[in-house]
Motif scaffolding. Structure first.
Motif, mmCIF file in Angstrom:
data_model
loop_
_atom_site.group_PDB
_atom_site.id
_atom_site.type_symbol
_atom_site.label_atom_id
_atom_site.label_comp_id
_atom_site.label_asym_id
_atom_site.label_seq_id
_atom_site.Cartn_x
_atom_site.Cartn_y
_atom_site.Cartn_z
ATOM 1 N N ARG A 1 7.806 -0.914 5.388
ATOM 2 C CA ARG A 1 7.264 -0.607 6.744
ATOM 3 C C ARG A 1 8.688 -0.229 7.766
ATOM 4 N N GLU A 2 9.438 -1.478 7.733
ATOM 5 C CA GLU A 2 10.558 -1.413 8.584
ATOM 6 C C GLU A 2 11.635 -0.451 8.514
ATOM 7 N N LYS A 3 11.565 0.044 7.076
ATOM 8 C CA LYS A 3 12.541 1.143 6.738
ATOM 9 C C LYS A 3 11.954 2.319 7.130
ATOM 10 N N GLY A 4 10.734 2.398 7.391
ATOM 11 C CA GLY A 4 10.255 3.884 7.709
ATOM 12 C C GLY A 4 9.315 4.642 6.372
ATOM 13 N N TYR A 5 9.323 3.787 5.519
ATOM 14 C CA TYR A 5 8.594 4.433 4.450
ATOM 15 C C TYR A 5 7.098 4.863 4.467
ATOM 16 N N ASP A 6 6.524 5.832 3.786
ATOM 17 C CA ASP A 6 5.380 6.199 3.909
ATOM 18 C C ASP A 6 4.553 5.179 2.980
ATOM 19 N N VAL A 7 3.919 3.977 3.138
ATOM 20 C CA VAL A 7 3.526 2.740 2.600
ATOM 21 C C VAL A 7 2.144 2.624 2.812
ATOM 22 N N ASP A 8 1.254 2.322 1.876
ATOM 23 C CA ASP A 8 -0.201 2.001 2.207
ATOM 24 C C ASP A 8 -0.429 0.683 1.327
ATOM 25 N N PHE A 9 -0.888 -0.370 1.984
ATOM 26 C CA PHE A 9 -0.923 -1.706 1.157
ATOM 27 C C PHE A 9 -2.649 -1.990 1.496
ATOM 28 N N LEU A 10 -3.342 -1.903 0.195
ATOM 29 C CA LEU A 10 -4.569 -2.040 -0.069
ATOM 30 C C LEU A 10 -4.694 -3.577 -0.322
ATOM 31 N N GLN A 11 -5.222 -4.464 0.628
ATOM 32 C CA GLN A 11 -5.429 -5.822 0.724
ATOM 33 C C GLN A 11 -6.734 -6.262 0.402
ATOM 34 N N ASP A 12 -7.091 -7.410 -0.509
ATOM 35 C CA ASP A 12 -8.428 -7.891 -0.480
ATOM 36 C C ASP A 12 -8.131 -9.488 -0.777
ATOM 37 N N ARG A 13 -9.391 -9.890 -1.462
ATOM 38 C CA ARG A 13 -9.232 -11.387 -1.884
ATOM 39 C C ARG A 13 -9.166 -11.233 -3.339
ATOM 40 N N GLY A 14 -8.825 -10.397 -3.942
ATOM 41 C CA GLY A 14 -8.823 -10.341 -5.519
ATOM 42 C C GLY A 14 -7.772 -11.277 -6.016
ATOM 43 N N PHE A 15 -7.809 -11.093 -7.613
ATOM 44 C CA PHE A 15 -7.208 -12.016 -8.163
ATOM 45 C C PHE A 15 -6.059 -11.499 -9.143
ATOM 46 N N HIS A 16 -5.288 -11.980 -9.873
ATOM 47 C CA HIS A 16 -4.192 -11.546 -10.854
ATOM 48 C C HIS A 16 -5.207 -11.061 -12.001
ATOM 49 N N ALA A 17 -5.417 -10.031 -11.989
ATOM 50 C CA ALA A 17 -6.578 -9.683 -13.228
ATOM 51 C C ALA A 17 -6.586 -8.182 -13.129
ATOM 52 N N PHE A 18 -6.657 -7.690 -14.348
ATOM 53 C CA PHE A 18 -6.876 -5.978 -14.648
ATOM 54 C C PHE A 18 -8.306 -5.601 -13.998
ATOM 55 N N TRP A 19 -9.425 -6.532 -14.273
ATOM 56 C CA TRP A 19 -10.536 -6.196 -13.728
ATOM 57 C C TRP A 19 -10.340 -5.666 -12.084
#
Length: 134
Positions: free
Chosen positions: A95-113
Motif C-alpha cells: 500500500r505504501e508503495k502504491g500497489y493495487d493490493v487487496d487483503f481479505l482478512q478474517d479469523r481463519g487458521f493456517h488450513a487449506f479448508w
C-alpha cells in the motif's frame, strides 16, 4: 487450439502457504509474465528469507502487478514468525508503495479448508478490474 493473450495483466499465479509466497515471488520476479498474484496464508515469515519482502517492496521500483492477499488472525505463530503479522506487513508495504493490493482478512487458521472457503471470493478479487481499468 486456444488463443491466449500475451498481456501479463491477463495472467495470474496463485498459491497457499509456501505456495502463496512462491506465487508472489514468481510475479515479483517475472512481472512480464504474471500481472496478478493470489496469495492465501502466504508464508512471508523467516523461512528462507521470506520476511525480507516488506523492505524489498519499499526499496525497489514499483512493479506492474496486482496483489490479492488473504489471511486469518488465527494463522500460525512458531519459530519462523507470525504469519498474520507477516501478511499485514506485506500488505502495508504494498500500500505504501502504491500497489493495487487487496487483503481479505478474517479469523481463519493456517488450513487449506480456510483457503477453500475463501477461494471463490479470492478469485473474484484477483480478477477484478485494476485501478487503471485493466
Amino acid at each position: 487450439g486456444y488463443k491466449l493473450r500475451d498481456d501479463p495483466a491477463h495472467h495470474a499465479i496463485g498459491g497457499a502457504s509456501s505456495g502463496g509466497i512462491c506465487a508472489f515471488n514468481a510475479a515479483w520476479n517475472r512481472p512480464d509474465l504474471f500481472g496478478r498474484v493470489c496469495s492465501q496464508i502466504g508464508s512471508f515469515t523467516n523461512i528462507r528469507g521470506g520476511d525480507a519482502y516488506p523492505d524489498l517492496i519499499r526499496n525497489t521500483p514499483k512493479k506492474p502487478i496486482k496483489v490479492f492477499l488473504s489471511d486469518g488472525t488465527n494463522d500460525l505463530i512458531n519459530q519462523h514468525g507470525d504469519w498474520w503479522q507477516a501478511n499485514e506487513a506485506i500488505a502495508a508495504a504494498l500500500r505504501e508503495k502504491g500497489y493495487d493490493v487487496d487483503f481479505l482478512q478474517d479469523r481463519g487458521f493456517h488450513a487449506f479448508w480456510s483457503c477453500g472457503r475463501q477461494l471463490p471470493e479470492a478469485l473474484r478479487r484477483t480478477w477484478a478490474r485494476t485501478r487503471d481499468g485493466k
